[in-house]
Design a protein around this motif. Sequence first.
Motif, mmCIF file in Angstrom:
data_model
loop_
_atom_site.group_PDB
_atom_site.id
_atom_site.type_symbol
_atom_site.label_atom_id
_atom_site.label_comp_id
_atom_site.label_asym_id
_atom_site.label_seq_id
_atom_site.Cartn_x
_atom_site.Cartn_y
_atom_site.Cartn_z
ATOM 1 N N VAL A 82 6.429 -2.179 7.522
ATOM 2 C CA VAL A 82 6.591 -0.878 6.873
ATOM 3 C C VAL A 82 8.025 -0.766 6.359
ATOM 4 N N LEU A 83 8.143 -0.381 5.093
ATOM 5 C CA LEU A 83 9.443 -0.331 4.442
ATOM 6 C C LEU A 83 9.713 1.058 3.902
ATOM 7 N N MET A 84 10.871 1.612 4.272
ATOM 8 C CA MET A 84 11.248 2.918 3.774
ATOM 9 C C MET A 84 11.829 2.787 2.363
ATOM 10 N N PRO A 85 11.403 3.596 1.430
ATOM 11 C CA PRO A 85 11.971 3.536 0.069
ATOM 12 C C PRO A 85 13.393 4.053 0.045
ATOM 13 N N VAL A 86 14.127 3.639 -0.981
ATOM 14 C CA VAL A 86 15.504 4.090 -1.177
ATOM 15 C C VAL A 86 15.550 4.980 -2.414
ATOM 16 N N ARG A 87 16.232 6.096 -2.298
ATOM 17 C CA ARG A 87 16.362 6.968 -3.458
ATOM 18 C C ARG A 87 17.253 6.323 -4.513
ATOM 19 N N PHE A 88 16.891 6.503 -5.753
ATOM 20 C CA PHE A 88 17.693 5.935 -6.832
ATOM 21 C C PHE A 88 17.802 6.914 -7.973
ATOM 22 N N ALA A 89 18.837 6.769 -8.773
ATOM 23 C CA ALA A 89 19.034 7.648 -9.924
ATOM 24 C C ALA A 89 18.107 7.214 -11.045
ATOM 25 N N SER A 90 17.314 8.128 -11.546
ATOM 26 C CA SER A 90 16.353 7.783 -12.586
ATOM 27 C C SER A 90 17.047 7.739 -13.945
ATOM 28 N N SER A 131 0.848 -1.191 0.000
ATOM 29 C CA SER A 131 0.000 0.000 0.000
ATOM 30 C C SER A 131 0.884 1.242 0.000
ATOM 31 N N PHE A 132 0.607 2.179 -0.920
ATOM 32 C CA PHE A 132 1.431 3.374 -1.086
ATOM 33 C C PHE A 132 0.602 4.646 -0.939
ATOM 34 N N THR A 133 1.236 5.697 -0.446
ATOM 35 C CA THR A 133 0.680 7.043 -0.568
ATOM 36 C C THR A 133 1.444 7.760 -1.682
ATOM 37 N N GLN A 134 2.756 7.924 -1.487
ATOM 38 C CA GLN A 134 3.629 8.490 -2.516
ATOM 39 C C GLN A 134 4.866 7.604 -2.628
ATOM 40 N N PRO A 135 5.508 7.594 -3.790
ATOM 41 C CA PRO A 135 6.700 6.755 -3.959
ATOM 42 C C PRO A 135 7.796 7.055 -2.953
ATOM 43 N N SER A 136 7.860 8.300 -2.468
ATOM 44 C CA SER A 136 8.912 8.682 -1.530
ATOM 45 C C SER A 136 8.532 8.430 -0.074
ATOM 46 N N ARG A 137 7.305 7.974 0.162
ATOM 47 C CA ARG A 137 6.828 7.733 1.521
ATOM 48 C C ARG A 137 6.883 6.240 1.838
ATOM 49 N N PRO A 138 6.894 5.860 3.122
ATOM 50 C CA PRO A 138 6.941 4.442 3.481
ATOM 51 C C PRO A 138 5.781 3.658 2.879
ATOM 52 N N ALA A 139 6.064 2.425 2.479
ATOM 53 C CA ALA A 139 5.036 1.517 1.966
ATOM 54 C C ALA A 139 4.698 0.500 3.050
ATOM 55 N N VAL A 140 3.448 0.053 3.078
ATOM 56 C CA VAL A 140 3.004 -0.912 4.080
ATOM 57 C C VAL A 140 2.759 -2.253 3.391
ATOM 58 N N LEU A 141 3.434 -3.290 3.890
ATOM 59 C CA LEU A 141 3.298 -4.639 3.349
ATOM 60 C C LEU A 141 2.444 -5.474 4.297
ATOM 61 N N THR A 142 1.385 -6.057 3.742
ATOM 62 C CA THR A 142 0.530 -6.971 4.508
ATOM 63 C C THR A 142 0.274 -8.207 3.646
ATOM 64 N N GLY A 143 -0.363 -9.206 4.238
ATOM 65 C CA GLY A 143 -0.642 -10.438 3.514
ATOM 66 C C GLY A 143 -2.133 -10.672 3.358
#
Length: 390
Positions: free
Chosen positions: A382-390, A355-367
């Motif tokens: 809850v998983l924090m995203p990592v910045r990457f070079a586009s 589940s996402f709000t924004q790509p730069s915000r934490p995502a919630v993983l459930t089953g």
Amino acid sequence: MKFRIERDVLADAVTWVARGLPARPPVPVLAGVLLQADAEGTLTLSAFDYEVSAKVTVPADVAEPGTVLVLGRLLADISRNLPARPVDVALEGNKVQVTCGSSRFSLLRMPAEDYPTLPAAPESSGTIQGDVFTQAVSQVSIAADRGDTLPILTGVRMEIEGDKITLLATDRYRLAVRELSWQPNVPAGTTGSGSSHVALIPARTLSDTAKALGASGSVDMALGGSGGSGGSGGSGDGLIGFEAGQRRTTTRLLDGEYPKVTSIFPTSVDTVAVIETASFVEAVRRVALVAERNTPVRLRFTDGQLDIDAGTGDDAQASEAVEAVLTGPGVETAFNPHFLLDGLGALGAAYARLSFTQPSRPAVLTGQESADAEADTTYRYVLMPVRFAS
């Protein structure tokens, strides 16, 4: 002291109590396991390093009662490798003789009088189902910090409210929460029940305990005071105890205020993606083979598909696509592959929901059990995203 005991019984008992012995004890006697043979036909084995205590009582044919202290890890190694025959243990002078068939070992007797007294466990507070306890602890402890920069984050926060337990752990890059039920000895709502409790338990110790005791039908849990100034001064203050069958263990709680991290959960969701867990795991694992240390895997969610890739420029690259059911706008983000795989492995569900709000915000993983089922929110990762070079 002199007794005879079955090889498997001795091996299991010594392995249980010696599992947490320090490799480099501050005091030599803390490397020992205390053997206490009773005339009534029982052998009690104990270990204690001032933080964690373990005790188990097993049947034995005791000819001469007595107490002796020997090196725990050595006795565990010996007992596991003995032939499948009864084991005779006897104290002869300054040596402990261990005989099994034609195998004979002579162990140095350590000064039992210098061994510290094991702490008194808190009074029993209630019971929890063994397999549920094991699963819940394994799901949460993966997110605890393994370093020593912030010792408080090496613990699992246990919050009890009536018959509900919430376990929580974080290393600042991910957060795991599991909610489960237990059976308190005093029903919630009863006057003086003390149904609310918070404890911060060292994650590694809790994980080892859950694995060792979880095979039992139920685990008895004993909650002491909250360590430090928050304790009540009673027996077991600053400790938590667990017991299953004849196995008992206590551990000293971590002291300090755990950060208020639950605010990290998003209050709204814009995009939801549902993917078959096994396919997701296999794809991430393969793509991550080319990911250098601390390099993320990139996830691109579009209608009906999830594209996973890693590596850029002149580096090795990999990509793979799996089916995904997407609700909401497409999302492109990136995660540490090891943290992502930890969460997916802990779900215990056929399908994973991100589940996402924004790509730069934490995502919630459930089953969830099927592609169109409701999410099981008793476990959230809850998983924090990592910045990457586009």
